[in-house]
Scaffold this active site. Sequence first.
Site, PDB file in Angstrom:
ATOM      1  CE  LYS A  86      -4.551  -1.379   1.504  1.00 54.53           C
ATOM      2  NZ  LYS A  86      -4.235  -3.189   1.965  1.00 54.53           N
ATOM      3  CD  GLU A 108     -10.871   3.792   0.304  1.00 56.32           C
ATOM      4  OE1 GLU A 108     -10.144   5.507  -0.214  1.00 56.32           O
ATOM      5  OE2 GLU A 108      -9.897   2.882  -0.068  1.00 56.32           O
ATOM      6  CB  SER A 376       0.318  -8.580  -0.836  1.00 57.60           C
ATOM      7  OG  SER A 376      -0.727  -8.910  -0.388  1.00 57.60           O
TER       8      SER A 376
HETATM    9  C1  PLP Z   1      -5.074  -4.333   1.415  1.00 63.84           C
HETATM   10  C2  PLP Z   1      -4.973  -5.448   1.185  1.00 63.84           C
HETATM   11  C3  PLP Z   1      -4.567  -6.270   0.281  1.00 63.84           C
HETATM   12  C4  PLP Z   1      -5.696  -5.914  -0.871  1.00 63.84           C
HETATM   13  O1  PLP Z   1      -5.554  -5.215  -1.683  1.00 63.84           O
HETATM   14  P1  PLP Z   1      -5.211  -5.351  -2.881  1.00 63.84           P
HETATM   15  O2  PLP Z   1      -5.618  -3.636  -3.812  1.00 63.84           O
HETATM   16  O3  PLP Z   1      -6.556  -6.456  -4.100  1.00 63.84           O
HETATM   17  O4  PLP Z   1      -3.807  -5.556  -3.668  1.00 63.84           O
HETATM   18  C5  PLP Z   1      -3.342  -7.259   0.031  1.00 63.84           C
HETATM   19  N1  PLP Z   1      -2.821  -7.527   0.516  1.00 63.84           N
HETATM   20  C6  PLP Z   1      -2.086  -7.044   1.715  1.00 63.84           C
HETATM   21  C7  PLP Z   1      -1.475  -7.142   2.384  1.00 63.84           C
HETATM   22  C8  PLP Z   1      -3.234  -6.105   1.854  1.00 63.84           C
HETATM   23  O5  PLP Z   1      -2.751  -4.578   2.749  1.00 63.84           O
END
Ligand code: PLP
Length: 408
Positions: A86, A108, A376
């Site tokens: 993010k 948001e 992620s």
């Molecule tokens: C917010 C989040 C996601 C989901 O968001 P995407 O826009 O689909 O990438 C995935 N993994 C983590 C660790 C997150 O914080």
Amino acid sequence: MIKRGYYGDFGGAFLPEILVATFDELERVYTEARNDPIFWHDYEQLMSSYSCRPTPITFAGNLTRHFGGARIFIKREDLNHTGAHKANNVMGQGLLVKRMGKTRVIAETGAGQHGVATATMAARFGFDCTIYMGEVDVERQRPNVFWMEQLGATVVPVTDGTRILKDAINEAFRDWVTNMDTTHYVLGTACGPHPFPEMVSWFQSIVGKEARRQFMEKEDRLPAKVFACVGGGSNAMGVFSGFFEDDVELIGVEAAGRGLDSGAHAARLCSQDASVGVAQGYKTYFLQNDDGQMRETHSIAAGLDYVGVSPILSDLKEKGRVRFEGATDSQVIEAVRLTMRKEGVIPALESAHAFARAFKEAPQMSADEMILINQSGRGDKDIFTIADAFDDPKWKQFIIEKANRYHA
Ligand SMILES: *Cc1c(COP(=O)(O)O)cnc(C)c1O
């Protein structure tokens, strides 16, 4: 109503008249930035000094031996500042806010991760910051609310509708309509009206650019498959975009929750439960009833339970360029446990969806093939959920004793 920014049949910008000029300005500044090589250079500089870019790729040797198939590699977005991909999006948008000369940001947040990332960016750049969060989520995500407030943001609990993420988005748009001269809305994923899906994907493309280069440098060839979890779709778009032109299979993994036929999931592209509609300013697959009412979603990962999905991914699904699969809550918990024990890495519950699916496919592949999993984020934030799922008695005791101390 004005429509623009389509990907096949999906996307667009269904805007109230009053916001059209603001979106025009955003699109103009974003397009200028995109055509200005200095902007991307500044962005990379910022991300290398404030976050942890380029993030490494880790060879998961123990998991590879455990499954006995393809060699497994992990792209380490968990090593970013604030613990997830993010940061790539919010810091990029922060630079655009400076370019526009605005002084206030709003966002948001559902699970609170995007709110914390935005509050962090605002503190760093010196912007005022207001975060909209459904009242239910404020109650569920106290640690993130605490951090947002300590970082200087105002957190507004949204009491409309079902009091969750989609209601927070509506409230953020309402704020924007009244304060657009000073304020930018930092949307958290590759959804919403044009140019957000494209712009957020562009900032996240730093992940895929790096990953492709890292494979070419170290292995002199590309992985056969790339796995990423899909909430709104931003980390998936980021890593996939590095491989669109290549002969690499791309797999998006959604939250199958308690099972795809349980009704308790958040699978828009790998289930039969979603349909195409227009909501929140754009056209995509939504989990909705026949009369267009949004359905309740469920996932063990709070960041994956959004009702919509990136219009760009909806188009890539129709075109057959990305395959979509689901991972259930229990498969995800098993994937977290195994990854921790074998590699000493704690994937976020969201990311663990990609791991769970990769673990199904890796054993069927040959040892000279490689796969890449996009991690992620890190799982430290999920300690409450993971400890519950592991049913750890010492953790329960700790929580009880902690609570008792407040009673005294
Ligand atoms: C917010 C989040 C996601 C989901 O968001 P995407 O826009 O689909 O990438 C995935 N993994 C983590 C660790 C997150 O914080």
